[in-house]
Design a protein around this motif. Structure first.
Motif, PDB file in Angstrom:
ATOM      1  N   GLU A  72       8.460-101.008  13.604  1.00 28.26           N
ATOM      2  CA  GLU A  72       8.700-101.691  12.351  1.00 28.26           C
ATOM      3  C   GLU A  72       8.419-100.949  11.033  1.00 28.26           C
ATOM      4  O   GLU A  72       9.051-101.257  10.242  1.00 28.26           O
ATOM      5  CB  GLU A  72       7.892-102.844  12.709  1.00 28.26           C
ATOM      6  CG  GLU A  72       8.144-103.692  13.714  1.00 28.26           C
ATOM      7  CD  GLU A  72       7.093-105.057  13.978  1.00 28.26           C
ATOM      8  OE1 GLU A  72       6.262-104.987  13.123  1.00 28.26           O
ATOM      9  OE2 GLU A  72       7.489-105.935  14.725  1.00 28.26           O
TER      10      GLU A  72
ATOM     11  N   SER B 253       8.565 -97.743  10.613  1.00 28.61           N
ATOM     12  CA  SER B 253       9.638 -96.560  10.255  1.00 28.61           C
ATOM     13  C   SER B 253      11.005 -97.366  10.033  1.00 28.61           C
ATOM     14  O   SER B 253      11.609 -96.861   8.806  1.00 28.61           O
ATOM     15  CB  SER B 253       9.617 -95.913  11.720  1.00 28.61           C
ATOM     16  OG  SER B 253       8.691 -95.403  12.152  1.00 28.61           O
ATOM     17  N   GLN B 254      11.094 -98.483  10.500  1.00 23.24           N
ATOM     18  CA  GLN B 254      12.404 -99.383  10.122  1.00 23.24           C
ATOM     19  C   GLN B 254      12.331 -99.858   8.533  1.00 23.24           C
ATOM     20  O   GLN B 254      13.273 -99.593   7.716  1.00 23.24           O
ATOM     21  CB  GLN B 254      12.599-100.411  10.923  1.00 23.24           C
ATOM     22  CG  GLN B 254      13.890-101.292  10.851  1.00 23.24           C
ATOM     23  CD  GLN B 254      14.219-102.457  11.737  1.00 23.24           C
ATOM     24  OE1 GLN B 254      13.465-102.722  12.576  1.00 23.24           O
ATOM     25  NE2 GLN B 254      15.199-103.167  11.552  1.00 23.24           N
TER      26      GLN B 254
ATOM     27  N   GLU C 164      14.665 -98.733   5.593  1.00 23.81           N
ATOM     28  CA  GLU C 164      15.422 -99.629   4.661  1.00 23.81           C
ATOM     29  C   GLU C 164      15.027 -99.406   3.456  1.00 23.81           C
ATOM     30  O   GLU C 164      15.901 -99.473   2.405  1.00 23.81           O
ATOM     31  CB  GLU C 164      14.868-101.131   5.312  1.00 23.81           C
ATOM     32  CG  GLU C 164      15.618-101.475   6.606  1.00 23.81           C
ATOM     33  CD  GLU C 164      15.126-102.885   6.969  1.00 23.81           C
ATOM     34  OE1 GLU C 164      14.210-103.480   6.210  1.00 23.81           O
ATOM     35  OE2 GLU C 164      15.373-103.200   8.149  1.00 23.81           O
TER      36      GLU C 164
END
Length: 254
Positions: free
Chosen positions: A224, A226-227, A231
């Motif tokens: 999460e 890393s995401q 973003e």
């Protein structure tokens, strides 16, 4: 009152009565203390759990062994605190009757010492187990004083076992070490791993499951993060591209 005493009280029945096969019950006295019972049950539980897939042994505690050459219950019997017979059928027994078990004696015997039995365990019983039973491995342990000793039969005589660096004694017959752990005698593998009880095994499995769940949660949290970072980087790039366009610069040419 023991079975033998009851026989004495029955009129017309003498001590030399020969019982039919299968009618020989264990005739052992009560255990010395709650700690003695706990120690016996612990050894039985661990070995039976470790060898749960095996059917070629018999392990028991505080059970009478009848070994009369004349097959008489009234003579020649002993009740080790813990013993193991190898190469036999794993089934429930009322007692161990040598003449009904193809002449087999225990491969391993352990006596739990107490003030009232220590001298007998170290002298008379040791001699019987050496000279008559020919039991290869003999141990004794005092759960109160922590005295622990073991012997292996060599050329017909018991030779003391030398403890390992961890204080373990090796049982040639069981292929296991015996050593004191948290005040009681336990089994250990050749490489020193504690042989667990079923409860300890379940607890270890639960702990591993919890650890695996924690690792999965950590991996998910990391994914999460890393995401979110990806973003954020994408948003930053978009803002930068917008700024360049405001300056009449095509970001795709940079």
């Amino acid at each position: 009152m023991t079975i033998a005493q009851e026989l004495d009280d029955q009129k017309g029945i003498c001590q030399d009565v020969i019982f039919p096969p299968g009618d020989l019950y264990s005739d052992e006295p009560p255990l010395e203390s709650e700690l003695h019972l706990e120690q016996i049950m612990l050894l039985l539980k661990c070995l039976k759990w470790l060898w749960r897939d095996r059917n070629d042994f018999y392990a028991a505690g505080n059970l009478t062994i009848y070994y009369s050459p004349r097959q008489r219950k009234s003579e020649h019997f002993r009740g080790p605190d813990f013993f193991v017979v190898l190469g036999t059928e794993r089934k429930t027994r009322k007692s161990w009757v040598v003449w009904e078990e193809d002449g087999k004696y225990p491969n391993v015997i352990l006596e739990i010492l107490s003030d009232s039995t220590a001298n007998t365990d170290k002298d008379l019983k040791k001699t019987i187990y050496q000279d008559t039973f020919r039991t290869p491995d003999y141990f004794w342990f005092d759960p109160f004083t922590q005295e622990f000793a073991g012997f292996h039969l060599v050329d017909g005589e018991y030779q003391p076992l030398q403890p390992s660096g961890q204080g373990y004694l090796w049982s040639h017959q069981l292929g296991l070490n015996l050593g004191v752990y948290q005040g009681l005698l336990r089994f250990f593998t050749r490489d020193g791993q504690l042989v667990p009880t079923p409860e300890e095994t379940a607890e270890q499995a639960e702990q591993k499951a919890e650890q695996a769940e924690q690792k999965a949660e950590q991996a998910e949290h990391k994914a999460e993060q890393s995401q979110q970072q990806a973003e954020q980087a994408e948003q930053k790039a978009e803002r930068l591209a917008a700024k360049l366009r405001e300056l009449n610069i095509d970001p795709d040419t940079i």
